[in-house]
Design a protein around this motif. Structure first.
Motif, short mmCIF file in Angstrom:
data_model
loop_
_atom_site.label_atom_id
_atom_site.label_comp_id
_atom_site.label_asym_id
_atom_site.label_seq_id
_atom_site.Cartn_x
_atom_site.Cartn_y
_atom_site.Cartn_z
N ALA A 123 0.86 -1.18 0.00
CA ALA A 123 0.00 0.00 0.00
C ALA A 123 0.89 1.23 0.00
CB ALA A 123 -0.91 0.00 1.23
N VAL A 124 0.66 2.13 -0.93
CA VAL A 124 1.45 3.36 -1.03
C VAL A 124 0.60 4.53 -0.54
CG1 VAL A 124 2.65 4.94 -2.58
CG2 VAL A 124 2.79 2.46 -2.96
N ASN A 125 1.09 5.21 0.49
CA ASN A 125 0.39 6.37 1.04
C ASN A 125 1.24 7.60 0.71
OD1 ASN A 125 -1.23 8.10 2.53
ND2 ASN A 125 -0.19 7.63 4.46
N VAL A 126 0.81 8.37 -0.28
CA VAL A 126 1.57 9.56 -0.68
C VAL A 126 0.98 10.77 0.03
CG1 VAL A 126 0.20 9.75 -2.81
CG2 VAL A 126 2.37 10.98 -2.60
N VAL A 127 1.84 11.50 0.75
CA VAL A 127 1.37 12.54 1.66
C VAL A 127 2.06 13.87 1.36
CG1 VAL A 127 1.02 13.19 4.07
CG2 VAL A 127 1.15 10.76 3.44
N SER A 128 1.28 14.88 1.01
CA SER A 128 1.78 16.24 0.86
C SER A 128 0.59 17.18 0.95
CB SER A 128 2.48 16.43 -0.49
OG SER A 128 2.75 17.79 -0.73
N LYS A 129 0.63 18.08 1.92
CA LYS A 129 -0.50 18.99 2.08
C LYS A 129 -0.67 19.88 0.85
CE LYS A 129 -2.60 22.37 5.20
NZ LYS A 129 -2.51 23.04 6.53
N SER A 130 0.44 20.42 0.35
CA SER A 130 0.35 21.32 -0.80
C SER A 130 0.15 20.56 -2.10
CB SER A 130 1.63 22.15 -0.91
OG SER A 130 2.75 21.33 -1.20
N GLY A 131 0.60 19.30 -2.13
CA GLY A 131 0.58 18.55 -3.37
C GLY A 131 1.67 18.95 -4.32
N THR A 132 2.62 19.76 -3.84
CA THR A 132 3.70 20.23 -4.71
C THR A 132 5.08 19.97 -4.13
OG1 THR A 132 3.64 22.45 -3.71
CG2 THR A 132 2.23 22.07 -5.63
N THR A 133 5.18 19.28 -3.00
CA THR A 133 6.48 19.04 -2.36
C THR A 133 7.37 18.27 -3.32
OG1 THR A 133 5.33 18.93 -0.23
CG2 THR A 133 7.61 18.14 -0.30
N VAL A 134 8.49 18.87 -3.71
CA VAL A 134 9.27 18.33 -4.82
C VAL A 134 9.83 16.94 -4.50
CG1 VAL A 134 11.40 19.53 -4.07
CG2 VAL A 134 11.11 18.85 -6.46
N GLU A 135 10.32 16.72 -3.28
CA GLU A 135 10.86 15.40 -2.94
C GLU A 135 9.77 14.33 -2.98
OE1 GLU A 135 13.15 18.55 -0.57
OE2 GLU A 135 11.04 18.06 -0.95
#
Length: 431
Positions: A123-135
């Motif tokens: 299961a892949v949980n991709v987390v970024s509040k902005s949705g733009t975090t480059v890393e």
């Protein structure tokens, strides 16, 4: 969470009982400001409302498609990964899905990790509040490609945790992916008790209600006095010690499962309090291991440290076998738990004997309720410290500067911060 300040009272630097009593008036004033911020759900202070506001049913519903997971991979950086890792590493049992965090863009590490994972059961949980975090976005694109190369439909294995707008929100909507919202008003490093930190715990099957109940117990116990509130006792004492010269705070848990907690604490303390020439540098250690590598420095090095000694008071134990080896017969009949408790006591006594301030923090056990209490307690302690120091606890301007510089160096626009990196001075020494 229990806090004992006794070993900080007569140390150098130290804080006296009288000075703590004088400081308590400032704690009461700070508590009023904190409560006002919580009542208004102001940015940052909103984090201290999470135990009551988090939607646990939404988290359980979002992770339901991953009941077959053998591994869970969080793709996120900083607070988007450390909270989940702290809970996962502290609570994971032998039958739980293995938890990993992809929070760095070291290409060799990324390749090795992806090669080791059962991608069809991850299961892949991709987390970024902005949705733009480059890393985070770069790593997610690499993960998505690896899944496609392995013949895995990435849309069947991906959960998105993000804000109300941005690239990730659009991606989730376009592919009808399970979606969790990052709470408004909560900086990433304070988000462990939200969907950001709890989704992985849910996939692993841990008791989310107990985690939040432990946090709520601590929230309900906040009062205007450091002598009644362990979290405030910790925040006020570390603030007072820093003002007296203890500008390094060594977080030293005596439990292997709390090692990642020390990493989480380091971000919380550094990013929140390092402003305007103020703050306290967090250092990470592990008891009893680092008694043999770092204690020499803490005891006999520069007098600018306070050591936080953290332990569970109850844990599974294992007996030490009897032996007839010379000099070791005294170990027979004791346990590894007895030994690590003795090591804890020896470190505390060693620091006291040399006049180094130490603060004892204890939790009942490394379980869901105790971890919820500990995590919330340290967040409240950090907020109180920030109030007493007069710093902007919930901002991170230096971090944002670095993000802009990285984007500029990658061609993401004309960014003055990138020019500062390119124009740096150099003094290179070649062989």
């Amino acid at each position: 969470m229990y806090v004992d300040l006794g070993s900080a009272l007569d140390a150098t630097p130290g804080v006296s009982r009288d000075s703590l009593e004088r400081l308590d008036d400032q704690v009461a004033t700070a508590h009023d400001r904190i409560e006002a911020g919580r009542n208004d759900h102001d940015h940052g202070y909103a984090a201290l409302n999470l135990p009551a506001r988090v939607d646990l049913d939404a988290i359980r519903s979002a992770v339901a498609p991953f009941a077959d997971a053998e591994a869970v991979l969080t793709v996120g950086i900083g607070g988007s990964g450390l909270g989940a890792a702290t809970l996962a590493n502290a609570l994971a049992g032998p039958d739980d899905p293995d938890a990993y965090v992809l929070d760095n863009v070291d290409p060799e590490h990324v390749a090795r990790l992806l090669d080791s994972l059962p991608l069809a059961r991850t299961a892949v949980n991709v987390v970024s509040k902005s949705g733009t975090t480059v890393e985070t976005l770069s790593n997610f694109l690499v993960v998505r490609e690896a899944m496609a190369d392995a013949g895995v439909d990435w849309t069947d294995r991906t959960l998105v945790t993000t804000g109300e707008s941005g690239n990730l929100r659009q991606l989730a909507d376009a592919h009808d992916l399970p979606l969790l919202s990052v709470p408004d008003g909560v900086p990433g490093r304070f988000s462990v008790l939200s969907s950001v930190g709890l989704a992985v715990a849910a996939i692993q099957g841990h008791d989310l209600d107990a985690i939040c109940a432990g946090a709520a117990d601590t929230a309900d116990g906040l009062s205007g006095s450091l002598f009644e509130t362990p979290a405030y006792a910790y925040g006020a004492a570390t603030y007072a010690l820093a003002a007296r010269g203890a500008t390094t705070n060594v977080m030293m848990p005596y439990a292997e499962r709390l090692e990642t907690f020390a990493e989480w604490f380091a971000q919380l303390w550094a990013e929140s309090l390092g402003k305007d020439g103020l703050g306290q540098t967090p250092a990470r250690a592990l008891g009893a291991t680092d008694q043999h590598s770092q204690l020499q420095l803490y005891r006999a090095g520069p007098r600018e440290k306070v050591v936080t000694l953290l332990r569970p008071t109850h844990r599974p134990d294992r007996p030490i076998p009897e032996t007839d080896l010379d000099g070791l017969s005294y170990l027979g009949g004791s346990t590894l738990g007895d030994l690590i408790d003795a090591e804890f006591g020896a470190t505390e006594a060693s620091l006291a004997a040399s006049g180094v301030p130490a603060i004892r923090v204890e939790i009942d056990g490394v379980d869901e309720r105790s971890l919820g209490a500990l995590l919330y307690g340290m967040e409240a302690a950090c907020v109180l410290y920030g109030e007493l120091a007069g710093v902007s606890t919930f901002t991170q301007p230096a971090v944002e500067w670095g993000k802009r510089a990285a984007r500029g160096l990658l061609g993401g626009g004309d960014v003055p911060a990138a020019e500062a990196v390119e124009d740096r001075a150099s003094l290179r020494i070649d062989p």
